[in-house]
Design an enzyme around this catalytic site. Sequence first.
Site, short mmCIF file in Angstrom:
data_model
loop_
_atom_site.label_atom_id
_atom_site.label_comp_id
_atom_site.label_asym_id
_atom_site.label_seq_id
_atom_site.Cartn_x
_atom_site.Cartn_y
_atom_site.Cartn_z
N ARG A 108 0.84 -1.20 0.00
CA ARG A 108 0.00 0.00 0.00
C ARG A 108 0.86 1.24 0.00
NH1 ARG A 108 -4.78 0.35 4.21
NH2 ARG A 108 -3.23 -0.33 5.72
N THR A 112 -1.36 7.45 -0.82
CA THR A 112 -2.57 7.34 -1.64
C THR A 112 -3.42 6.13 -1.24
OG1 THR A 112 -1.48 5.92 -3.24
CG2 THR A 112 -1.32 8.31 -3.62
N ASP A 203 -2.40 -4.71 12.60
CA ASP A 203 -1.77 -5.10 11.33
C ASP A 203 -1.64 -6.62 11.30
OD1 ASP A 203 0.43 -3.72 9.11
OD2 ASP A 203 0.46 -5.87 9.50
N ASP A 206 1.90 -8.06 10.71
CA ASP A 206 2.76 -7.92 11.89
C ASP A 206 2.37 -8.92 12.96
OD1 ASP A 206 4.27 -5.92 10.81
OD2 ASP A 206 3.24 -4.28 11.86
N1 URA Z 1 -4.34 -4.31 6.94
C1 URA Z 1 -4.18 -4.79 8.20
O1 URA Z 1 -3.33 -5.61 8.45
N2 URA Z 1 -4.99 -4.29 9.18
C2 URA Z 1 -5.95 -3.39 8.94
O2 URA Z 1 -6.66 -3.00 9.88
C3 URA Z 1 -6.09 -2.91 7.63
C4 URA Z 1 -5.29 -3.39 6.65
#
Ligand code: URA
Length: 212
Positions: A108, A112, A203, A206
């Site tokens: 990502r 943007t 995330d 993570d």
């Molecule tokens: N990607 C993730 O890992 N967590 C989110 O909340 C949004 C996108």
Amino acid sequence: MSSTPNPTLHVIEHPLVTHKLTEMRRVETPSERFRQLLTEISFLLTYEVTRDLPTRDERITTPLTEMDAPVLVAEPVVISILRAGNGLLDGVLRVIPSARVGHVGLYRDHETLEAIEYYCKFPPIEGRTVIVVDPMLATGNSASAALDRVKADGPADVRFLCLLAAPEGVAQLHRAHPDVPVWTAALDDHLNEVGYIVPGLGDAGDRIFGTT
Ligand code: URA
């Protein structure tokens, strides 16, 4: 591909799924447990995603007699959106062990929130059922870009499997790909200003891999 737009969202509210998801959401759940729960939950979600796969009868012999028994017409292909999609693969492949697996790498752009492709390797998918997997359907940009890539190879039908979805992501995916049904364990409230699902689980990459 079917040309009939038919946006469908399946929220799997089975108690085993919702219980495991609650454990995954807890901030104190460590990576090892998070991965284990993700495997278990993806196993259960895959059962739902594959519920209507076509079968054909094959003549077999049991220890007692002969019979016509159903077998899958073809194993689906699974496409993982890197890197967090790989956290779902273990569970998906336990249900469909002979599925072929492709990967697409998208990151990502932090300003943007657009999806930029950095890697793509697919098995043959022409005429096959394809299940695209990514735990978080957030903005829908990565999912839409991955589905564009998959559809370019001529699959018979495409499904999207995630763990958590935001309404914004579902709307974006259905706008771009109204023929692709979505399966998720929960539809959360909203995206925050930096594209995280709220209440969410943080995330996913993570938490799966223990990075920060
Ligand atoms: N990607 C993730 O890992 N967590 C989110 O909340 C949004 C996108």
